[in-house]
Scaffold this motif. Structure first.
Motif, PDB file in Angstrom:
ATOM      1  N   PRO A  93       0.792  -1.236   0.000  1.00 15.08           N
ATOM      2  CA  PRO A  93       0.000   0.000   0.000  1.00 15.08           C
ATOM      3  C   PRO A  93       0.826   1.290   0.000  1.00 15.08           C
ATOM      4  CG  PRO A  93      -0.040  -1.013   2.171  1.00 15.08           C
ATOM      5  CD  PRO A  93       0.696  -1.955   1.267  1.00 15.08           C
ATOM      6  N   PHE A  94       2.145   1.199   0.109  1.00 20.15           N
ATOM      7  CA  PHE A  94       3.008   2.392   0.093  1.00 20.15           C
ATOM      8  C   PHE A  94       4.379   1.973  -0.399  1.00 20.15           C
ATOM      9  CE2 PHE A  94       3.260   0.421   4.218  1.00 20.15           C
ATOM     10  CZ  PHE A  94       4.622   0.380   4.483  1.00 20.15           C
ATOM     11  N   LEU A 100       1.858   8.210  -6.528  1.00 16.69           N
ATOM     12  CA  LEU A 100       0.556   7.885  -7.097  1.00 16.69           C
ATOM     13  C   LEU A 100      -0.566   8.402  -6.212  1.00 16.69           C
ATOM     14  CD1 LEU A 100       1.310   4.142  -7.910  1.00 16.69           C
ATOM     15  CD2 LEU A 100       1.334   6.050  -9.521  1.00 16.69           C
ATOM     16  N   ARG A 101      -1.661   8.791  -6.843  1.00 15.18           N
ATOM     17  CA  ARG A 101      -2.853   9.087  -6.048  1.00 15.18           C
ATOM     18  C   ARG A 101      -3.413   7.760  -5.549  1.00 15.18           C
ATOM     19  NH1 ARG A 101      -7.245  12.599  -8.574  1.00 15.18           N
ATOM     20  NH2 ARG A 101      -6.839  11.421 -10.477  1.00 15.18           N
ATOM     21  N   ILE A 102      -3.840   7.767  -4.289  1.00 11.73           N
ATOM     22  CA  ILE A 102      -4.336   6.545  -3.659  1.00 11.73           C
ATOM     23  C   ILE A 102      -5.730   6.806  -3.112  1.00 11.73           C
ATOM     24  CG2 ILE A 102      -3.972   4.865  -1.813  1.00 11.73           C
ATOM     25  CD1 ILE A 102      -0.965   5.402  -2.097  1.00 11.73           C
ATOM     26  N   PHE A 103      -6.612   5.843  -3.355  1.00 15.00           N
ATOM     27  CA  PHE A 103      -7.994   5.910  -2.899  1.00 15.00           C
ATOM     28  C   PHE A 103      -8.279   4.675  -2.057  1.00 15.00           C
ATOM     29  CE2 PHE A 103      -7.438   8.108  -6.856  1.00 15.00           C
ATOM     30  CZ  PHE A 103      -8.006   9.349  -6.592  1.00 15.00           C
ATOM     31  N   ALA A 130      -4.849   3.458  11.270  1.00 15.87           N
ATOM     32  CA  ALA A 130      -4.188   4.742  11.548  1.00 15.87           C
ATOM     33  C   ALA A 130      -2.848   4.815  10.825  1.00 15.87           C
ATOM     34  CB  ALA A 130      -4.007   4.940  13.048  1.00 15.87           C
ATOM     35  N   ASP A 131      -2.071   3.728  10.852  1.00 13.11           N
ATOM     36  CA  ASP A 131      -0.794   3.722  10.147  1.00 13.11           C
ATOM     37  C   ASP A 131      -0.997   3.736   8.628  1.00 13.11           C
ATOM     38  OD1 ASP A 131       0.905   3.864  12.338  1.00 13.11           O
ATOM     39  OD2 ASP A 131       1.140   1.688  12.494  1.00 13.11           O
ATOM     40  N   ALA A 136       0.044   6.190   3.675  1.00 11.04           N
ATOM     41  CA  ALA A 136      -0.453   6.178   2.295  1.00 11.04           C
ATOM     42  C   ALA A 136      -1.282   7.416   1.949  1.00 11.04           C
ATOM     43  CB  ALA A 136      -1.279   4.917   2.042  1.00 11.04           C
ATOM     44  N   SER A 137      -1.838   8.083   2.964  1.00 13.15           N
ATOM     45  CA  SER A 137      -2.671   9.278   2.759  1.00 13.15           C
ATOM     46  C   SER A 137      -3.730   9.082   1.676  1.00 13.15           C
ATOM     47  CB  SER A 137      -1.805  10.490   2.417  1.00 13.15           C
ATOM     48  OG  SER A 137      -0.890  10.761   3.439  1.00 13.15           O
ATOM     49  N   PRO A 138      -4.545   8.028   1.803  1.00 12.95           N
ATOM     50  CA  PRO A 138      -5.548   7.799   0.759  1.00 12.95           C
ATOM     51  C   PRO A 138      -6.722   8.771   0.876  1.00 12.95           C
ATOM     52  CG  PRO A 138      -5.876   6.244   2.524  1.00 12.95           C
ATOM     53  CD  PRO A 138      -4.620   7.029   2.864  1.00 12.95           C
ATOM     54  N   THR A 139      -7.408   8.933  -0.227  1.00 16.49           N
ATOM     55  CA  THR A 139      -8.706   9.612  -0.234  1.00 16.49           C
ATOM     56  C   THR A 139      -9.739   8.536   0.011  1.00 16.49           C
ATOM     57  OG1 THR A 139      -7.944  11.278  -1.800  1.00 16.49           O
ATOM     58  CG2 THR A 139     -10.323  10.931  -1.650  1.00 16.49           C
TER      59      THR A 139
END
Length: 146
Positions: A93-94, A100-103, A130-131, A136-139
């Motif tokens: 996931p990272f 890349l944009r991540i959703f 939380a991690d 990854a800071s997804p939307t």
């Protein structure tokens, strides 16, 4: 990649493979819904990653809407490797090769922690929501169906 973002991960290796969500859940001994599929798609030609629970299917129309695009396609194997640095079936996931944009699908919130691929089709690791959010800071959006 985990160390670079201050995250310690506990990688588990399963020689029989964890390429599919069902394979991973069976190897780990968890619900398929607790598996994070890191799916690479293109939205109007731009590679993006969608996190979807193992028991659900991505709705491409929902991904297009949240990504602000029109045409959505599953990325081919070469695109997956080029954009992420990993093969399909082992995409974490990272730590991707490109920014890349991540959703992320809201249905992932049913489990905490969740299990994600660790870079190969035979390795996985648990990660708290939380991690996952932090690294990854997804939307977050509703992206899937059963």
């Amino acid at each position: 990649a985990a160390a670079a973002v201050g995250l310690h991960i506990d990688v588990h290796e399963f020689p029989e493979g964890t390429k599919t969500a069902a394979d991973a859940a069976a190897a780990i001994g968890c619900e398929v819904a607790a598996i994070v599929k890191s799916l690479v798609f293109t939205v109007d030609g731009e590679p993006v990653v969608a996190f979807v629970p193992g028991d659900r299917r991505l709705e491409t129309t929902a991904l297009a809407e949240v990504a602000g695009g029109g045409k959505v396609r599953r990325a081919d194997l070469d695109t997956v490797r080029e954009a992420t640095g990993y093969a399909a079936g082992g995409t974490p996931p990272f730590g991707h090769a490109d920014s890349l944009r991540i959703f992320a699908d809201e249905a992932l919130r049913r489990h905490d922690p969740v299990w994600a691929a660790a870079g190969t089709p035979t390795t996985v690791f648990p990660i708290s929501l939380a991690d996952l959010e932090r690294v990854a800071s997804p939307t977050w959006a509703e992206l899937s169906r059963p």
